[in-house]
Motif scaffolding. Structure first.
Motif, PDB file in Angstrom:
ATOM      1  N   GLU A  16      34.771  24.914  47.053  1.00  0.00           N
ATOM      2  CA  GLU A  16      34.468  25.982  48.181  1.00  0.00           C
ATOM      3  C   GLU A  16      35.665  26.854  48.134  1.00  0.00           C
ATOM      4  O   GLU A  16      35.060  28.285  48.473  1.00  0.00           O
ATOM      5  N   VAL A  17      36.848  26.649  48.124  1.00  0.00           N
ATOM      6  CA  VAL A  17      37.716  27.783  48.109  1.00  0.00           C
ATOM      7  C   VAL A  17      37.494  28.913  47.087  1.00  0.00           C
ATOM      8  O   VAL A  17      37.484  30.195  47.425  1.00  0.00           O
ATOM      9  N   ILE A  18      37.409  28.402  45.702  1.00  0.00           N
ATOM     10  CA  ILE A  18      37.004  29.453  44.599  1.00  0.00           C
ATOM     11  C   ILE A  18      35.650  30.177  45.045  1.00  0.00           C
ATOM     12  O   ILE A  18      35.759  31.304  44.615  1.00  0.00           O
ATOM     13  N   GLN A  19      34.830  29.822  45.701  1.00  0.00           N
ATOM     14  CA  GLN A  19      33.749  30.467  45.755  1.00  0.00           C
ATOM     15  C   GLN A  19      34.093  31.649  47.043  1.00  0.00           C
ATOM     16  O   GLN A  19      33.533  32.804  46.772  1.00  0.00           O
ATOM     17  N   ILE A  27      39.033  41.202  43.116  1.00  0.00           N
ATOM     18  CA  ILE A  27      39.211  39.895  42.265  1.00  0.00           C
ATOM     19  C   ILE A  27      38.447  40.028  40.940  1.00  0.00           C
ATOM     20  O   ILE A  27      37.372  40.468  40.857  1.00  0.00           O
ATOM     21  N   VAL A  28      39.221  39.800  39.799  1.00  0.00           N
ATOM     22  CA  VAL A  28      38.824  39.880  38.427  1.00  0.00           C
ATOM     23  C   VAL A  28      38.563  38.361  37.928  1.00  0.00           C
ATOM     24  O   VAL A  28      37.627  38.487  37.239  1.00  0.00           O
ATOM     25  N   GLU A  29      39.112  37.407  38.515  1.00  0.00           N
ATOM     26  CA  GLU A  29      38.962  36.072  37.695  1.00  0.00           C
ATOM     27  C   GLU A  29      39.570  35.116  38.556  1.00  0.00           C
ATOM     28  O   GLU A  29      40.580  35.297  39.460  1.00  0.00           O
ATOM     29  N   VAL A  30      38.805  33.989  38.535  1.00  0.00           N
ATOM     30  CA  VAL A  30      39.203  32.857  39.446  1.00  0.00           C
ATOM     31  C   VAL A  30      38.755  31.645  38.637  1.00  0.00           C
ATOM     32  O   VAL A  30      37.836  31.441  38.118  1.00  0.00           O
ATOM     33  N   ASN A  31      39.920  30.792  38.766  1.00  0.00           N
ATOM     34  CA  ASN A  31      39.738  29.520  37.762  1.00  0.00           C
ATOM     35  C   ASN A  31      40.435  28.394  38.662  1.00  0.00           C
ATOM     36  O   ASN A  31      41.583  28.517  39.075  1.00  0.00           O
ATOM     37  N   GLY A  32      39.736  27.153  38.721  1.00  0.00           N
ATOM     38  CA  GLY A  32      40.502  25.866  38.872  1.00  0.00           C
ATOM     39  C   GLY A  32      41.458  25.595  37.944  1.00  0.00           C
ATOM     40  O   GLY A  32      41.085  25.515  36.684  1.00  0.00           O
ATOM     41  N   ILE A  33      42.536  25.009  38.166  1.00  0.00           N
ATOM     42  CA  ILE A  33      43.477  24.545  37.279  1.00  0.00           C
ATOM     43  C   ILE A  33      44.155  23.356  37.927  1.00  0.00           C
ATOM     44  O   ILE A  33      43.888  22.680  38.772  1.00  0.00           O
ATOM     45  N   ILE A  39      44.602  26.520  41.974  1.00  0.00           N
ATOM     46  CA  ILE A  39      43.702  27.804  41.629  1.00  0.00           C
ATOM     47  C   ILE A  39      44.335  28.878  41.190  1.00  0.00           C
ATOM     48  O   ILE A  39      45.610  29.152  41.596  1.00  0.00           O
ATOM     49  N   PHE A  40      43.520  29.547  40.114  1.00  0.00           N
ATOM     50  CA  PHE A  40      44.567  30.860  39.430  1.00  0.00           C
ATOM     51  C   PHE A  40      43.616  31.830  39.931  1.00  0.00           C
ATOM     52  O   PHE A  40      42.396  31.720  39.515  1.00  0.00           O
ATOM     53  N   VAL A  41      44.080  33.026  40.327  1.00  0.00           N
ATOM     54  CA  VAL A  41      43.403  34.138  40.595  1.00  0.00           C
ATOM     55  C   VAL A  41      44.055  35.485  39.974  1.00  0.00           C
ATOM     56  O   VAL A  41      45.460  35.586  39.966  1.00  0.00           O
TER      57      VAL A  41
END
Length: 84
Positions: A16-19, A27-33, A39-41
């Motif tokens: 939900e947070v990533i969305q 925002i260029v990139e978002v990944n769960g880590i 989360i990496f942003v």
């Protein structure tokens, strides 16, 4: 200007947070880590104020509990030197 953000959130809310983060400007990139952070942003904008605005919006996303901002320093080596 590029800034990386490491964020933590309440467990179980990562998707939900990533969305929500994907909907923010610059925002260029978002990944769960995995690990200490969830989360990496990657944020990129042509003005510092735009990056600051995006960070403020990101910190307001529900379920985010903390963030660490890592601004890139130009002229310190690496591939980013080619941009300036």
């Amino acid at each position: 200007m590029i800034t990386y953000i490491l964020a933590t959130c309440i467990p179980g809310n990562e998707k939900e947070v990533i969305q929500k983060i994907k909907e923010l400007p610059n925002i260029v990139e978002v990944n769960g880590i995995m690990g200490k952070y969830d989360i990496f942003v990657k944020i990129q904008a042509d003005e510092v104020m735009k990056v600051d605005f995006t960070i403020g919006k990101l910190r307001g996303v529900p379920h985010i509990t903390s963030t660490v901002s890592i601004p890139v320093l130009y002229g310190q080596g690496g591939t980013i030197d080619d941009e300036k």
